[in-house]
Motif scaffolding. Structure first.
Motif, short mmCIF file in Angstrom:
data_model
loop_
_atom_site.label_atom_id
_atom_site.label_comp_id
_atom_site.label_asym_id
_atom_site.label_seq_id
_atom_site.Cartn_x
_atom_site.Cartn_y
_atom_site.Cartn_z
N ALA A 49 30.29 5.57 36.07
CA ALA A 49 31.11 6.03 37.19
C ALA A 49 31.93 7.28 36.84
O ALA A 49 32.07 8.19 37.66
N ASP A 50 32.46 7.34 35.61
CA ASP A 50 33.27 8.50 35.25
C ASP A 50 32.42 9.77 35.15
O ASP A 50 32.89 10.88 35.45
N ARG A 78 29.66 10.28 37.00
CA ARG A 78 29.40 10.66 38.40
C ARG A 78 30.61 11.37 39.00
O ARG A 78 30.45 12.31 39.79
N THR A 79 31.82 10.94 38.64
CA THR A 79 33.02 11.59 39.15
C THR A 79 33.07 13.05 38.70
O THR A 79 33.35 13.96 39.50
N SER A 89 30.47 15.02 40.55
CA SER A 89 30.89 15.26 41.93
C SER A 89 31.84 16.45 42.02
O SER A 89 31.76 17.26 42.96
N GLN A 90 32.72 16.58 41.04
CA GLN A 90 33.64 17.72 41.02
C GLN A 90 32.87 19.03 40.85
O GLN A 90 33.17 20.03 41.51
N ASP A 142 30.65 11.74 45.31
CA ASP A 142 31.84 11.45 46.11
C ASP A 142 32.57 12.76 46.37
O ASP A 142 33.22 13.31 45.50
N GLU A 156 25.09 19.18 40.11
CA GLU A 156 26.19 19.40 39.17
C GLU A 156 26.00 20.67 38.33
O GLU A 156 26.93 21.08 37.63
#
Length: 218
Positions: free
Chosen positions: A56-57, A59-60, A63-64, A93, A214
């Motif tokens: 998850a981190d 993917r975060t 996403s940025q 996200d 990304e």
């Protein structure tokens, strides 16, 4: 929103070929729409599983990077209506970016499924507006008149070099673009791991105008 109309049951005599998992350049010999639909279903499951396997981190952070890539592609956002999406099953996200669009003078909307096999509509949405559960329990704006976005941001399940998008199989994406009175800027967003050699595009498939991952725009 989806790039392939492959909803509905289908029966097959043998399992799909998985050579693409051993060699990404392998193209299965698909002879008709039944074969393509069968292959897309298997490829969709594989790609979603790969996406969900990313921590998850990570993917975060990706996403940025995608949000930064969108800014680079779009430029000045002031006065423009952007349709985004509510993240689902490991999709990028972009909700923080949605907030920034509104802060910079843009406007945002979310897609809404009204009926199966019909185009989506878009409802204006600002973070904090009331939401309700839509299809697959994905939040949608609870009220508001339909709007027409200048820019459509669409999450991908897979993407090929010609910018054809593999979606979830409901066909909403193509129906929606075909029904719009003008052609918006359509940007597919996803991760590099979702790039595939082809989706075996069909006459109803509509390619993305741009793709942002990304590693920025391609």
């Amino acid at each position: 929103m989806d790039s392939d109309h492959d909803d509905g049951p289908a029966q097959y005599a043998s399992p799909p070929c998985f050579m693409h998992e051993l060699d990404p350049e392998f193209h299965a010999p698909l002879s008709d729409w039944t074969d393509v639909r069968r292959w897309r279903k298997a490829e969709r499951e594989r790609l979603i599983a790969a996406r969900l396997a990313v921590p998850a981190d990570v993917r975060t952070a990706m996403s940025q990077r995608i949000a930064e890539g969108l800014d680079a592609v779009i430029g000045d956002i002031a006065g423009r209506m952007v349709s985004l999406y509510w993240p689902f099953r490991g999709e990028p996200d972009l909700r923080a970016w949605m907030t920034s669009v509104n802060e910079r003078g843009g406007r945002t909307a979310l897609p809404v499924v009204i009926e199966k096999a019909r185009p989506l509509i878009f409802r204006a949405y600002v973070p904090g507006d009331r939401l309700e559960k839509g299809v697959w329990n994905i939040p949608i704006p609870a009220e508001g008149d339909p709007v027409l976005p200048d820019i459509v941001i669409s999450p991908i399940v897979g993407i090929d070099p010609a910018c054809y998008r593999l979606g979830y199989g409901g066909g909403f994406f193509d129906r929606t673009l075909a029904a719009m009175p003008f052609k918006p800027l359509v940007i597919g967003v996803g991760y590099e791991l979702q790039r595939i050699p082809t989706i075996y595009p069909q006459p109803h498939d509509i390619p993305m105008g741009r793709v942002v991952t990304e590693v920025f725009e391609a």
